[in-house]
Design an enzyme around this catalytic site. Structure first.
Site, PDB file in Angstrom:
ATOM      1  N   ASN A 190       8.041 -28.905   0.155  1.00 39.66           N
ATOM      2  CA  ASN A 190       9.005 -29.684  -0.628  1.00 39.66           C
ATOM      3  C   ASN A 190      10.443 -29.565  -0.124  1.00 39.66           C
ATOM      4  OD1 ASN A 190       9.252 -27.068  -1.557  1.00 39.66           O
ATOM      5  ND2 ASN A 190       9.433 -27.634  -3.715  1.00 39.66           N
TER       6      ASN A 190
ATOM      7  N   CYS B 200       9.652 -26.125  -7.659  1.00 40.79           N
ATOM      8  CA  CYS B 200       9.225 -24.978  -8.481  1.00 40.79           C
ATOM      9  C   CYS B 200      10.106 -24.880  -9.717  1.00 40.79           C
ATOM     10  CB  CYS B 200       9.242 -23.689  -7.665  1.00 40.79           C
ATOM     11  SG  CYS B 200      10.832 -23.278  -6.961  1.00 40.79           S
TER      12      CYS B 200
ATOM     13  N   GLU C 162       8.732 -16.438  -3.291  1.00 37.21           N
ATOM     14  CA  GLU C 162       9.231 -17.410  -4.275  1.00 37.21           C
ATOM     15  C   GLU C 162       8.039 -18.312  -4.581  1.00 37.21           C
ATOM     16  OE1 GLU C 162      12.214 -20.209  -2.941  1.00 37.21           O
ATOM     17  OE2 GLU C 162      11.962 -21.362  -4.770  1.00 37.21           O
TER      18      GLU C 162
HETATM   19  O1  G3H Z   1      10.804 -25.655  -5.171  1.00 36.69           O
HETATM   20  C1  G3H Z   1      11.472 -24.629  -5.208  1.00 36.69           C
HETATM   21  C2  G3H Z   1      12.898 -24.640  -4.886  1.00 36.69           C
HETATM   22  O2  G3H Z   1      13.425 -23.341  -4.723  1.00 36.69           O
HETATM   23  C3  G3H Z   1      13.700 -25.380  -5.922  1.00 36.69           C
HETATM   24  O3  G3H Z   1      14.996 -25.525  -5.480  1.00 36.69           O
HETATM   25  O4  G3H Z   1      16.120 -25.948  -7.649  1.00 36.69           O
HETATM   26  O5  G3H Z   1      17.273 -26.433  -5.514  1.00 36.69           O
HETATM   27  O6  G3H Z   1      15.374 -27.850  -6.262  1.00 36.69           O
HETATM   28  P1  G3H Z   1      15.987 -26.499  -6.268  1.00 36.69           P
END
Ligand code: G3H
Length: 455
Positions: free
Chosen positions: A135, A265, A231
């Protein structure tokens, strides 16, 4: 002959590119080469480490358009999301360099002997294995590469299969800009074929991985006693109390739930609203979802495709299950190929699969609750603990609710998100291990080394 993997676009199935399908033997060779080069790099002056680190930012900025276009085609991001990813990442590199320059060894005095003191410095870990998700294929790789290099490590980078074209193109640009090849290897191929060799190699000094909880737990069970940063997934609740500003809550909930078609996430994945304001909140959320329009080509629509067919099939299953359990479909609810219409579900029971599982798609369930106590109890009733948000006009009340939520971070009257990137970002329970954020990532990619002076 090198075997290859063909990567197709989630937008229309067209071929984005091919990448080598590496073997476990390639992994072992890469580790040996990297480990050898890292031993020399470990003693390079900070200025040299940071010169090398800076090339990450230079390459991003020089290839901004090309990389963003690839992110659109390979991942199905909108052009704006893709461009933001590239720019945000270059800023993280700059921030990492700034932070590395600020770091000084800590001096601890011996209270019983004024002549004796301990200096606590940092040493690199060796070869860091960086595993990045689909992603944010550039951003969530370079948030690992930049601190690893600045701290004096070499890096073996395993991008997710979807995302490996943009990763290899970025690496080619980096090498062309003069980046020392021996300090970074990109290993593409199937995770199930390479996983064991990647995480159990004796020359692996650390694993830094962003991805699913399932894979993270598998890694934690396979590595030896080496540092891990994981993570993992999230099932972030948004709690809306009776005194909330409902316009603000609706705007942030929809922004948080549907950005990148819900494939984050940190996306808002469940809404718990106090019954007395539920009808009004649902109407306002629905009005915001309506503004997104139908799912379609991300170059023309804010909601693009999901990454692959199975991700879309999962949404179909979750919507059907919620319906069967009595949920009301307020908007959307249909799936065409990889495209899922932005979907709002109301009166969803806690036991519905869309509440229990991480949907990772543009489907938002609303669960009506009696009061804040019930909201907290249900919000915590999950294997995940990444982030949460609480909406209330009363700051003290919002804070009291936040303090009872078992998650790495809680946002008051704002959407869940990792950034800004100097903030500490962490997950509890099945959502991860360790912390990221510029300073914290830098620390996690080195180990303390003490020198004691006796006079
Ligand atoms: O998908 C996991 C990422 O750490 C989310 O990052 O909150 O900047 O979209 P973000």
């Amino acid at each position: 002959m090198t075997r290859t993997l063909t990567i197709t676009s989630p937008i229309d199935g067209s071929v984005v590119g091919t990448v080598p399908r590496r073997t476990a033997r390639d992994v072992r060779t890469a580790y040996s080469r990297l480990a050898k080069a890292q031993r020399e790099f470990a003693s390079a002056p900070l200025a040299e480490r940071l010169r090398v680190t800076k090339l990450l930012a230079t390459t991003l900025l020089e290839n901004r358009k090309k990389l963003a276009d690839l992110l659109v085609r390979e991942i199905g991001k909108t052009p704006a999301e893709a461009d933001t990813e590239v720019i945000r990442t270059a800023d993280i590199v700059t921030g990492t360099i700034r932070e590395a320059k600020r770091q000084r060894p800590e001096v601890i005095k011996d209270a019983g002997n004024p002549k004796r003191r301990q200096e606590v410095g940092r040493m690199p870990l060796g070869v860091v294995l960086a595993i990045s998700p689909f992603n944010y294929p550039i951003n969530l790789a370079i948030t690992k590469l930049a601190p690893a290099l600045a701290a004096g490590n070499a890096v073996l980078w395993k991008p997710s299969t979807q995302g490996s074209v943009v990763a290899t193109r970025f690496a080619q640009g980096l090498y062309a800009a003069g980046f020392p090849r021996q300090l970074l290897a990109v290993i593409t191929g199937s995770g199930s074929e390479l996983g064991e060799a990647l995480v159990t190699d004796p020359q692996c000094g650390m694993v830094s991985m962003t991805g699913s909880t399932e894979t993270g737990q598998w890694i934690a069970g396979r590595t030896g006693a080496i540092p891990l940063f994981l993570e993992l997934g999230g099932n972030d609740p948004a709690i809306v109390l009776a005194d909330a500003d409902l316009d603000l809550a609706a705007k942030h909930i929809v922004g948080g739930a549907f950005k990148l078609a819900g494939q984050r996430c940190t996306a808002v994945k469940r809404v718990y609203v106090v019954r007395s304001v539920a009808d009004r909140l649902v109407r306002k959320i629905d009005a915001e979802v309506a503004k997104l329009g139908p799912a379609g080509d991300p170059r023309e629509h804010p909601i693009g495709p999901l990454v692959d067919d199975s991700a879309a099939r999962r949404q179909r299953r979750l919507i059907a299950d919620a319906r069967k359990r009595g949920a009301k479909v307020i908007r959307g609810g249909t799936v065409h190929g990889r495209y899922v219409e932005p979907t709002l579900l109301d009166k969803v029971p806690q036991r519905a699969a869309v509440v229990r599982e991480e949907q990772f798609g543009p489907v938002l369930p609303v669960i009506r609750v009696k009061d804040a106590d019930e909201a907290v109890r249900l919000a915590n009733d999950t294997e995940y603990g990444l982030q949460a948000s609480v909406f209330s006009r009363n700051a003290k009340r919002a804070r009291a609710v936040a303090d009872r939520i078992d998650a790495g971070g809680v946002h008051l009257n704002g959407p869940d998100q990792r950034g800004p990137d100097n903030f500490l970002f962490t997950g509890h329970k099945g959502s991860g291990l360790g912390a990221q954020g510029i300073r914290f990532a830098l620390e996690s990619m080195s180990k303390p080394k003490t020198t004691v002076t006796n006079r």
